[in-house]
Motif scaffolding. Structure first.
Motif, mmCIF file in Angstrom:
data_model
loop_
_atom_site.group_PDB
_atom_site.id
_atom_site.type_symbol
_atom_site.label_atom_id
_atom_site.label_comp_id
_atom_site.label_asym_id
_atom_site.label_seq_id
_atom_site.Cartn_x
_atom_site.Cartn_y
_atom_site.Cartn_z
ATOM 1 N N GLY A 96 156.147 -34.898 -18.988
ATOM 2 C CA GLY A 96 155.923 -36.008 -18.075
ATOM 3 C C GLY A 96 154.549 -36.064 -17.444
ATOM 4 O O GLY A 96 154.289 -36.912 -16.592
ATOM 5 N N ALA A 97 153.631 -35.161 -17.837
ATOM 6 C CA ALA A 97 152.271 -35.244 -17.306
ATOM 7 C C ALA A 97 151.633 -36.563 -17.748
ATOM 8 O O ALA A 97 151.898 -37.045 -18.855
ATOM 9 N N TYR A 98 150.777 -37.123 -16.884
ATOM 10 C CA TYR A 98 150.146 -38.397 -17.227
ATOM 11 C C TYR A 98 149.112 -38.209 -18.339
ATOM 12 O O TYR A 98 149.034 -39.000 -19.273
ATOM 13 N N ASP A 99 148.310 -37.149 -18.236
ATOM 14 C CA ASP A 99 147.240 -36.932 -19.206
ATOM 15 C C ASP A 99 146.742 -35.498 -19.061
ATOM 16 O O ASP A 99 147.211 -34.749 -18.201
ATOM 17 N N PHE A 100 145.774 -35.117 -19.910
ATOM 18 C CA PHE A 100 145.148 -33.810 -19.751
ATOM 19 C C PHE A 100 143.646 -33.939 -19.969
ATOM 20 O O PHE A 100 143.160 -34.882 -20.606
ATOM 21 N N LEU A 101 142.909 -32.999 -19.390
ATOM 22 C CA LEU A 101 141.461 -32.938 -19.517
ATOM 23 C C LEU A 101 141.080 -31.565 -20.026
ATOM 24 O O LEU A 101 141.581 -30.554 -19.523
ATOM 25 N N GLU A 102 140.204 -31.514 -21.027
ATOM 26 C CA GLU A 102 139.773 -30.222 -21.548
ATOM 27 C C GLU A 102 138.481 -29.798 -20.861
ATOM 28 O O GLU A 102 137.535 -30.576 -20.740
ATOM 29 N N LYS A 103 138.452 -28.557 -20.383
ATOM 30 C CA LYS A 103 137.251 -28.018 -19.746
ATOM 31 C C LYS A 103 136.232 -27.618 -20.804
ATOM 32 O O LYS A 103 136.622 -27.187 -21.893
ATOM 33 N N PRO A 104 134.926 -27.713 -20.505
ATOM 34 C CA PRO A 104 134.324 -28.189 -19.254
ATOM 35 C C PRO A 104 134.519 -29.690 -19.060
ATOM 36 O O PRO A 104 134.491 -30.455 -20.040
ATOM 37 N N ILE A 105 134.715 -30.091 -17.811
ATOM 38 C CA ILE A 105 135.042 -31.475 -17.503
ATOM 39 C C ILE A 105 133.813 -32.375 -17.620
ATOM 40 O O ILE A 105 132.748 -32.075 -17.086
ATOM 41 N N ASN A 106 133.997 -33.481 -18.333
ATOM 42 C CA ASN A 106 132.968 -34.517 -18.413
ATOM 43 C C ASN A 106 133.235 -35.525 -17.289
ATOM 44 O O ASN A 106 134.302 -36.160 -17.264
ATOM 45 N N PRO A 107 132.307 -35.685 -16.323
ATOM 46 C CA PRO A 107 132.559 -36.560 -15.165
ATOM 47 C C PRO A 107 132.958 -37.983 -15.530
ATOM 48 O O PRO A 107 133.813 -38.580 -14.880
ATOM 49 N N SER A 108 132.347 -38.543 -16.577
ATOM 50 C CA SER A 108 132.668 -39.926 -16.938
ATOM 51 C C SER A 108 134.100 -40.029 -17.475
ATOM 52 O O SER A 108 134.824 -40.985 -17.169
ATOM 53 N N ILE A 109 134.518 -39.011 -18.264
ATOM 54 C CA ILE A 109 135.892 -39.010 -18.775
ATOM 55 C C ILE A 109 136.878 -38.792 -17.632
ATOM 56 O O ILE A 109 137.934 -39.425 -17.566
ATOM 57 N N LEU A 110 136.512 -37.910 -16.696
ATOM 58 C CA LEU A 110 137.358 -37.675 -15.523
ATOM 59 C C LEU A 110 137.550 -38.976 -14.749
ATOM 60 O O LEU A 110 138.671 -39.332 -14.373
ATOM 61 N N ALA A 111 136.459 -39.707 -14.528
ATOM 62 C CA ALA A 111 136.546 -40.966 -13.783
ATOM 63 C C ALA A 111 137.451 -41.969 -14.504
ATOM 64 O O ALA A 111 138.270 -42.651 -13.871
ATOM 65 N N GLN A 112 137.324 -42.048 -15.831
ATOM 66 C CA GLN A 112 138.149 -42.976 -16.605
ATOM 67 C C GLN A 112 139.630 -42.645 -16.480
ATOM 68 O O GLN A 112 140.475 -43.528 -16.280
ATOM 69 N N LYS A 113 139.958 -41.365 -16.582
ATOM 70 C CA LYS A 113 141.363 -40.960 -16.531
ATOM 71 C C LYS A 113 141.948 -41.149 -15.132
ATOM 72 O O LYS A 113 143.118 -41.529 -14.991
ATOM 73 N N ILE A 114 141.154 -40.883 -14.102
ATOM 74 C CA ILE A 114 141.626 -41.078 -12.733
ATOM 75 C C ILE A 114 141.880 -42.567 -12.470
ATOM 76 O O ILE A 114 142.912 -42.955 -11.911
ATOM 77 N N GLU A 115 140.955 -43.418 -12.898
ATOM 78 C CA GLU A 115 141.130 -44.866 -12.722
ATOM 79 C C GLU A 115 142.355 -45.359 -13.479
ATOM 80 O O GLU A 115 143.130 -46.192 -12.975
ATOM 81 N N ALA A 116 142.542 -44.860 -14.701
ATOM 82 C CA ALA A 116 143.707 -45.275 -15.498
ATOM 83 C C ALA A 116 145.008 -44.833 -14.826
ATOM 84 O O ALA A 116 146.004 -45.568 -14.816
ATOM 85 N N ALA A 117 144.999 -43.645 -14.235
ATOM 86 C CA ALA A 117 146.200 -43.151 -13.566
ATOM 87 C C ALA A 117 146.552 -43.998 -12.351
ATOM 88 O O ALA A 117 147.725 -44.247 -12.065
ATOM 89 N N PHE A 118 145.529 -44.461 -11.618
ATOM 90 C CA PHE A 118 145.777 -45.336 -10.477
ATOM 91 C C PHE A 118 146.391 -46.661 -10.923
ATOM 92 O O PHE A 118 147.284 -47.198 -10.268
ATOM 93 N N LYS A 119 145.932 -47.158 -12.059
ATOM 94 C CA LYS A 119 146.439 -48.448 -12.548
ATOM 95 C C LYS A 119 147.854 -48.329 -13.114
ATOM 96 O O LYS A 119 148.637 -49.275 -13.060
ATOM 97 N N ASP A 120 148.175 -47.155 -13.657
ATOM 98 C CA ASP A 120 149.455 -46.989 -14.366
ATOM 99 C C ASP A 120 150.430 -46.098 -13.618
ATOM 100 O O ASP A 120 151.165 -45.333 -14.226
ATOM 101 N N LYS A 121 150.430 -46.161 -12.306
ATOM 102 C CA LYS A 121 151.372 -45.325 -11.556
ATOM 103 C C LYS A 121 152.797 -45.631 -12.005
ATOM 104 O O LYS A 121 153.191 -46.788 -12.114
ATOM 105 N N PRO A 122 153.602 -44.574 -12.314
ATOM 106 C CA PRO A 122 154.954 -44.799 -12.847
ATOM 107 C C PRO A 122 155.842 -45.537 -11.864
ATOM 108 O O PRO A 122 155.776 -45.323 -10.663
#
Length: 449
Positions: A96-122
């Motif tokens: 049930g996790a929304y997504d995953f990020l592989e380290k080292p974290i890319n800031p632009s990818i982090l921003a995209q995933k955070i924004e997508a999570a806000f838009k797609d709250k279950p």
């Protein structure tokens, strides 16, 4: 971005950096360094998103995700993983996790995933979530595969023999061989098959938390007990309780466990009343518990109580005839999970898989196949999409035996030696020490290394 985010990360510098980054981008960010503090934060306040590291000093991101699911909290959780942990990340998404990020974290990818999570709250209802979880569990149960090599056949024969009994079973084997799978087979072929199967990672149980996790507690019995808790024994009542890596169980808790097994009663923390429980115990370990007993780290009376019947899960290198069967099964799994359409594995790939020594056993094979499926462009896994397989870790383990099951002082020194020999690579150090990586993380934390 606007909202409230909970960061769960034990690396001080990285956690600080994440908190500052989120605050600069308009988010209210709270940072916790462990699973328990994160649970307290989530109990005290609502968050829009949880960003959690997979590896934590007192548990992991999967345990936190399970805790959220049990309480039917619908906050999206994004798991941060290290290199080579794709299989765990996929497992997290299945839970049930929304997504995953592989380290080292890319800031632009982090921003995209955070924004997508806000838009797609279950928005699903709790009962819908529960139904989906149960469906996936049943689906997984029906898609298992059994090896056909002589050692595998012998193991399944033992499972079939002991499953209908009430005997306590101890499963031994190297890390990654599938000990939990063997435990589930014992449960599913027993008269308790319709009851619950509760799996517990003893490596994640600290001396302070273990009594509450195993036996439950009453609200207010200690500082963080903000509600009544049903322990693992009560959850497994009428079914099977699987204690994985039982050798990691704190010594002080072993006596409480022995009492429970002898009297078939539990006493939740903060109560004065015993509760009857009907639970079959299956344990697993990749450590030599007889050496642990000699070193004073494990109770001999508890060992004999748990070891009424022993089953050894063989390492993959001893069952190479099974590799094609397992590989094709893992391809089928990966196709479904990664939305791919791989149909074949080339002969050269099979040849490489069968000559490799598989220090990580089935878990490593599954990870290799999933990564190969992910990076394959056609309908066939070729050598080009296969990750590099090096036998250096096996060669390393032959240089010096630094396995554990010694006194605490010697154990600390052997862990330091293993980390020095592997230049800080914890995965290789765990192989050298013949323990799983989570156990190594716990021991590093224990000794302050």
């Amino acid at each position: 971005m606007n909202g409230k985010i909970l960061i769960v990360e034990d690396d001080i510098s990285f956690g600080t950096m994440l908190q500052k980054w989120f605050e600069k981008n308009g988010l209210i960010a709270r940072w916790c360094t462990g699973m328990v503090s994160a649970q307290e934060a989530l109990s005290e306040s609502a968050y829009d998103i949880v960003l959690s590291d997979l590896r934590l000093p007192d548990g992991d991101g999967i345990m936190l995700l399970t805790w959220l699911n049990e309480r039917q909290l619908s906050v999206p959780i994004i798991i941060m993983t290290g290199y080579g942990e794709i299989q765990t990340a996929v497992s997290a998404i299945k839970l049930g996790a929304y997504d995953f990020l592989e380290k080292p974290i890319n800031p632009s990818i982090l921003a995209q995933k955070i924004e997508a999570a806000f838009k797609d709250k279950p928005t699903e209802e709790p009962h819908q979530k529960k139904h989906t979880k149960e469906y996936k569990k049943e689906e997984k149960r029906n898609t298992t595969v059994e090896g056909r090599s002589p050692l595998s056949t012998r193991m399944y024969s033992f499972i079939n023999t002991v499953a209908p009994t009430q005997m306590a079973v101890m499963i031994i084997g190297e890390s990654g061989t599938g000990k939990e799978h063997a435990a589930r087979m014992i449960h599913e072929r027993s008269a308790r098959a319709n009851g619950p199967f509760i799996a517990v990672d003893c490596g994640g149980l600290s001396m302070e938390l273990a009594p509450s996790e195993l036996f439950g507690h009453k609200k207010g019995s200690f500082t963080s007990a903000i509600e009544d808790k049903t322990g693992f024994f009560a959850e497994a009542n009428g079914g099977t309780l699987f204690l994985d890596e039982v050798g990691n169980l704190p010594y002080g808790v072993q006596m409480q466990l022995l009492r429970t097994l002898q009297e078939k009663k539990i006493r939740p923390v903060g109560t004065a009343t015993d509760l009857d429980v009907d639970v079959r115990i299956v344990t697993a370990t990749n450590e030599n518990l007889e050496k642990a007993i000699a070193a004073g780290n494990f109770r001999e009376d508890l060992y004999h109580r748990l070891n009424e019947f022993m089953i050894e899960v063989p390492p993959l290198r001893s069952c190479k005839d099974d590799i094609p069967l397992y590989a094709e099964h893992f391809v089928s799994e990966a196709n479904a999970e990664l939305d791919k359409k791989i149909k074949f594995i080339s002969a050269k790939v099979f040849s490489r898989l069968e000559t490799y020594s598989w220090p990580g056993n089935l878990r490593e094979l599954r990870n290799v196949i999933r990564r190969s499926v992910l990076f394959s462009t056609g309908d066939t896994i070729t050598l080009e999409s296969l990750p590099f397989l090096s036998d250096k870790t096996i060669e390393l383990s032959k240089e010096a035996d630094v396995s554990l099951n010694v006194s605490p002082e010697e154990e600390k020194e052997k862990i330091k030696l293993a980390l020095e020999k592997t230049k800080g690579n914890k995965s290789k150090a765990a192989i050298l020490l013949r323990i799983d990586r989570k156990t190594l993380y716990n021991k590093i934390h224990k000794y302050g290394l």
